[in-house]
Design an enzyme around this catalytic site. Structure first.
Site, PDB file in Angstrom:
ATOM      1  N   GLU A 142      -4.535   7.179   6.882  1.00 37.26           N
ATOM      2  CA  GLU A 142      -5.590   6.539   6.096  1.00 37.26           C
ATOM      3  C   GLU A 142      -6.056   5.249   6.763  1.00 37.26           C
ATOM      4  O   GLU A 142      -7.258   4.988   6.881  1.00 37.26           O
ATOM      5  CB  GLU A 142      -5.098   6.236   4.692  1.00 37.26           C
ATOM      6  CG  GLU A 142      -6.139   5.531   3.831  1.00 37.26           C
ATOM      7  CD  GLU A 142      -5.603   5.014   2.513  1.00 37.26           C
ATOM      8  OE1 GLU A 142      -6.321   4.238   1.852  1.00 37.26           O
ATOM      9  OE2 GLU A 142      -4.480   5.373   2.135  1.00 37.26           O
TER      10      GLU A 142
ATOM     11  N   HIS B 245       0.836  -1.208   0.000  1.00 39.59           N
ATOM     12  CA  HIS B 245       0.000   0.000   0.000  1.00 39.59           C
ATOM     13  C   HIS B 245       0.868   1.254   0.000  1.00 39.59           C
ATOM     14  O   HIS B 245       0.653   2.189  -0.787  1.00 39.59           O
ATOM     15  CB  HIS B 245      -0.905  -0.028   1.237  1.00 39.59           C
ATOM     16  CG  HIS B 245      -1.928   1.066   1.257  1.00 39.59           C
ATOM     17  ND1 HIS B 245      -2.654   1.371   2.389  1.00 39.59           N
ATOM     18  CD2 HIS B 245      -2.334   1.940   0.306  1.00 39.59           C
ATOM     19  CE1 HIS B 245      -3.471   2.373   2.116  1.00 39.59           C
ATOM     20  NE2 HIS B 245      -3.304   2.735   0.869  1.00 39.59           N
TER      21      HIS B 245
ATOM     22  N   GLU C  60       2.485   1.611  -3.337  1.00 40.78           N
ATOM     23  CA  GLU C  60       1.544   2.158  -4.324  1.00 40.78           C
ATOM     24  C   GLU C  60       1.528   3.681  -4.270  1.00 40.78           C
ATOM     25  O   GLU C  60       1.540   4.370  -5.299  1.00 40.78           O
ATOM     26  CB  GLU C  60       0.139   1.605  -4.056  1.00 40.78           C
ATOM     27  CG  GLU C  60      -0.968   2.231  -4.896  1.00 40.78           C
ATOM     28  CD  GLU C  60      -2.225   2.516  -4.095  1.00 40.78           C
ATOM     29  OE1 GLU C  60      -2.741   3.642  -4.198  1.00 40.78           O
ATOM     30  OE2 GLU C  60      -2.689   1.613  -3.372  1.00 40.78           O
ATOM     31  N   HIS C  61       1.512   4.233  -3.055  1.00 41.76           N
ATOM     32  CA  HIS C  61       1.538   5.692  -2.908  1.00 41.76           C
ATOM     33  C   HIS C  61       2.875   6.271  -3.366  1.00 41.76           C
ATOM     34  O   HIS C  61       2.924   7.302  -4.039  1.00 41.76           O
ATOM     35  CB  HIS C  61       1.315   6.076  -1.441  1.00 41.76           C
ATOM     36  CG  HIS C  61      -0.102   6.037  -1.007  1.00 41.76           C
ATOM     37  ND1 HIS C  61      -0.782   7.143  -0.538  1.00 41.76           N
ATOM     38  CD2 HIS C  61      -1.009   5.029  -0.957  1.00 41.76           C
ATOM     39  CE1 HIS C  61      -2.013   6.824  -0.213  1.00 41.76           C
ATOM     40  NE2 HIS C  61      -2.181   5.528  -0.449  1.00 41.76           N
TER      41      HIS C  61
END
Length: 944
Positions: free
Chosen positions: A203, A102, A105-106
């Site tokens: 998040e 994750h 991905e950012h």
């Protein structure tokens, strides 16, 4: 963005179509026919064609290829759809809960070799006409999709995406910003306490404040305990700080390799240029490797297991004493399945295949992603008719086919988990304590030089975030690339039984779409709060001779769904005028028109309201869904509340869809006796289901318009007994033509509040979340006003050039920005660790806009971004709906378009001063978030 893998049933929802390119009119040069010319074994730009298959069900040709050098897999779906899509996905199999896929991905989207500027991905939103740009992290794969209707734009975006995923910078600063970091609470004060910061860190704290999400994560982890599914691919907040920058880079090296990649393209652009660009810009620079990312089969359990987890109490739960969740497998009946139930499911599949939407390419990519990720055949997945035929044949050969499957997968399946979850009063306190302990462990090993370095790195990051970026390296379209005019959507206005009807002939692929708007002008004010409840239950209680189960079955057998929803529509010309109503929506195959309208007739004439047990189930379900939605959509609730006292429509919007409705449904669900509700629902029906208050719309193929009109006429005749003259509750009703250019045509009945005065209000809702949702709203202008276009451009430019940096990059929120709609200019933030700081950022954004410290390039980029939304594809089912619902004609859209083109620097500074700066005196503010001592001590806030 982090999301969990969807179930096969959820994925079936994706099967829908884009009818933008009139797919019913096949031509010899169609994309699907061109693709049929490829032959297995053919070599194209480093790829070899493996299979070419026509898929008539989906109006496409599938071409499967393999990259010769790296083994990368490729699927092209050729279809006559101008909304072309590209995606590349990688199998990402983490073995811990640090959130490495994750965070990666950012981070890969924060700059690459060819495009080293910070955050090129976000900046391309303002340099293209993309219809979709995003990235997703699932449990075992990461996908990077985009779509656009412009061929030049496709090439530009493909270049940025390829460089991002295969050649990212992966700078340590980007890791700190997007993943996690230790930093002083105030980065400019080295004496302020150290704390965890980071976009993904915040998040995921927000994600797991949603108890449904928490439960689903536990369920997956405990059901597959022996490999990658036993961890949190999105990142467990307390495990995220264990990830190092070196581990992130190593994960990229092994997982983001062509040998571990699956490429997918879709649309009417030719395949060869895609392959050539992918080969030259990326794949030619790699050799084949064995990424070793396979997921082994989970060893089967020999006996069922049980487990229990805890969560935070939900203060908005319908019944505080009933917050337990349990998931088990049930033994189903050994008498088999009703044939009509099987037919209903197959009918539902037929509807899904024929229904046309605007994002078919993305839907297709998502549908095949999970199976393809585990080496399933994506072409086989597309051949739905073959699967249905095999299913029918299996039933024919073995009438007990389904019973045996139930026995195999349910009754005799020893790999079964019964997982329960219950609230714990001290849950949030324990979570906060665990985070504090984690923080202290990190801090206690720091030397003075470590602390100094943290402070200096914090200043470096702040400086980098504040530095103006040179984005000249990025490709961009020009405003001149935008079409100057829009295509006209012809509609015909008529009547059926005295009711105004809009007909729109479209290539609907054999479906008929029906809508009816019923205004609420005769409804007493005290009943308004009950309208959303009425909408949610009216199609689920039974009607006519059908109980609720039979009604549901008939709806599945005969329609593509029937729904009723609230509508509050601010007039496009007058800010203090609006329309209030409910919208009836349904669709059906052309052969089922009489059945669909018969169901509506029964709902109008004889709905069932007296089944208190059924009503209680629906009330509890609705209340729980509302409560659960806050953790995911808190910014929408904050935005609705912030605008409550700024326009006459704002208060009704809060009543229908804001926190007021959430608390009302909680109170209703807690009622021991629902007889009051049962008495109220028929009162609502008298006012809402009145043909005198109704107008209708039909979208269908030209061949079926007359047939649809005849059945609609019959429906109006059937419900004529509901037609009674009732006086509006308010005298201030004004009538406006449905088509503003036709003053003699049928008219809309709007509420006018010429003496309305906006007032400021600040509201804080204390919620069991570790993050905040913040909004500030300012009264602006309606759609047709000459300044509306300037405010549209300003909102987009402020988001990209100021608010994104302040709220996300510096503040650590997952997202934030500004938008205009319903006559309101609204700021918002999403999953935000800050409150007062974010409100200051909103104010600073206004000052930035007033100062005029932006360039013509900034304005042009904002225009591109706005036009990408304005020109997004419209499905055949939705053509003409802007005019039907809000009176916005194509001519009005074209005038707005011309004003968008004409916006200049002076216009933007002017509207920032006249509306935003002046409007702050009467702005509305709302925050949903955890306990906040600063706000509690401020008497200007209303605490809920």
């Amino acid at each position: 963005m982090f999301r969990q893998t969807k179930s096969v049933f959820q994925k079936l929802r994706y099967l829908s179509f884009n009818g933008q390119q009139h797919t019913w009119r096949l031509k010899s040069t169609s994309a699907r026919e061109r693709a049929l010319q490829y032959q297995p074994g053919q070599k194209i730009h480093g790829f070899t064609v493996k299979e070419v298959v026509a898929v008539p069900d989906l109006f496409l040709t599938a071409v499967k290829l393999t990259h010769d050098k790296t083994g990368a897999q490729y699927l092209h779906a050729a279809r006559d759809d101008s909304n072309n899509l590209f995606s590349v996905q990688f199998r990402t199999t983490p073995m811990d809960s640090t959130g490495v896929p994750h965070i990666l991905e950012h981070t890969v989207l924060c700059g690459s070799e060819k495009y080293p500027c910070r955050d090129p991905f976000f900046k391309m939103l303002n340099r293209s006409l993309s219809t979709f740009m995003n990235a997703f992290t699932a449990s075992d794969y990461t996908m990077y999709p985009f779509s656009t209707q412009n061929g030049k734009d496709f090439k530009n975006l493909l270049s940025v995406y390829l460089d991002a995923v295969f050649f990212p910078c992966l700078r340590e600063q980007d890791f700190w910003q997007e993943g996690w970091r230790l930093e002083n609470e105030d980065p400019t004060d080295n004496n302020s306490p150290l704390m965890f910061k980071g976009v993904v860190f915040n998040e995921m704290k927000g994600a797991f404040s949603d108890n449904e999400r928490l439960y689903a994560q536990h369920l997956q982890n405990k059901l597959y305990p022996d490999h990658t599914y036993s961890v949190v691919s999105g990142g467990e907040p307390l495990a995220i700080p264990d990830l190092t920058w070196e581990q992130l880079k190593q994960f990229h090296a092994t997982h983001y390799h062509p040998s571990n990649a699956r490429f997918f393209t879709y649309g009417d652009l030719p395949l060869e240029p895609h392959l050539k660009q992918i080969q030259e810009e990326a794949l030619s620079k790699f050799a084949c490797i064995d990424p070793k990312t396979e997921v082994p089969s989970q060893p089967r359990w020999t006996s069922p297991k049980e487990d229990h987890v805890t969560c935070s109490p939900d203060p908005l739960a319908p019944d505080p004493n009933k917050q337990n969740t349990v998931c088990v497998s049930y033994l189903l009946g050994e008498n088999g399945f009703e044939e009509r139930r099987i037919e209903a499911l197959i009918h539902k599949l037929e509807i899904q295949i024929k229904h046309q939407t605007t994002n078919f390419g993305l839907s297709l990519a998502s549908y095949i992603a999970s199976s393809w990720n585990h080496d399933g055949d994506p072409v086989e997945l597309l051949q739905i008719s073959d699967s249905v035929a095999k299913f029918r044949q299996a039933l024919k050969e073995n009438p007990r086919f389904l019973q045996e499957k139930v026995r195999q997968y349910f009754k005799e399946n020893t790999h079964r988990l019964t997982l329960s979850m219950s609230p714990e009063e001290s849950y949030l306190e324990k979570q906060a304590k665990a985070e504090e302990e984690k923080l202290q462990k990190k801090i206690e090993v720091l030397s003075d030089s470590d602390r100094k370095q943290i402070y200096e790195k914090g200043l470096e990051l702040l400086a980098a975030q504040s530095r103006t970026q040179d984005v000249s390296c990025l490709p961009a379209l020009k405003v001149s690339d935008i079409e100057p005019t829009i295509p006209i959507t012809p509609v015909q206005i008529s009547t059926a039984g005295g009711v105004p009807v809009q007909y729109c002939e479209q290539p609907t692929n054999g479906l008929v779409y029906f809508r009816a708007l019923c205004n609420l002008n005769t409804l007493p004010e005290d009943l308004k709060v009950f309208v959303p409840l009425f909408c949610s239950v009216i199609t689920k209680m039974g009607c006519g001779a059908l109980d609720y189960r039979q009604q549901a079955q008939q709806m599945e057998l005969r329609t593509g769904g029937m729904s009723v929803s609230t509508q509050v529509i601010t007039d496009c010309n007058e800010l203090d005028t609006y329309e209030q109503g409910i919208l009836l929506s349904s669709s059906c195959l052309e052969r089922n028109l009489p059945h669909m309208f018969q169901l509506w007739s029964d709902i109008f004439n004889s709905p069932h309201f007296d089944d208190e047990e059924r009503l209680r189930v629906l009330v509890m379900q609705s209340a729980q869904e509302l409560a659960n939605s806050i953790a995911y959509s808190g910014h929408l609730y904050a935005m609705t509340r912030a605008g409550r006292h700024l326009t006459p429509a704002g208060d009704l919007q809060e009543t229908f869809g804001g926190m007021e409705q959430v608390t009302f449904m909680k109170r209703t669900a807690a009622m021991a006796d629902l007889s009051q509700i049962i008495r109220t629902l028929p009162r609502l029906k008298i006012h809402l289901f009145n043909p005198n208050n109704m107008r209708c719309a039909i979208n269908s193929t030209p061949e079926k318009v007359s047939d649809a009109a005849a059945h609609l006429e019959g429906f109006i005749k059937d419900v004529a007994k509901n037609r009674k003259e009732r006086k509006p509750v308010r005298p201030n009703i004004i009538e406006k033509p449905i088509n503003p250019l036709d003053d003699n045509g049928p008219r809309r009945k709007l509420i006018s509040e010429p003496t309305f005065h906006p007032c400021p209000m600040k509201t804080f809702f204390q919620m069991p979340f570790p993050v905040n949702f913040v909004s500030e709203s300012i009264r602006a202008v309606p759609f047709s006003h000459k300044d509306y276009a300037s405010l549209c451009i300003l909102a987009r430019m402020m988001t990209a050039k100021f608010l994104h940096g302040e709220i996300r990059e510096k503040g650590g929120a997952y997202g934030g920005g500004a938008k205009i709609g319903g006559g309101l200019f609204t700021f918002y933030s999403y999953r935000d660790p800050n409150t007062v700081q974010t409100l200051s950022a909103f104010g600073n954004g206004i000052e930035w806009a007033k100062s005029g410290k932006f360039t013509q390039q900034d304005i042009d980029e904002a225009k591109l971004s706005v036009f990408s939304a304005v020109d997004s594809p419209v499905a055949p089912a939705d053509k003409g709906m802007g005019q039907f619902l809000s009176g916005v004609t194509d001519e009005m859209k074209q005038s707005h378009r011309q004003r968008l083109f004409a916006v200049d620097h002076k216009n933007l500074v002017d509207v920032a001063e006249r509306y935003l700066s002046a409007g702050q005196k009467t702005c509305g503010v709302a925050i949903l978030g955890p306990e906040n001592d600063v706000i509690k001590k401020d008497p200007s806030w209303i605490i809920k």
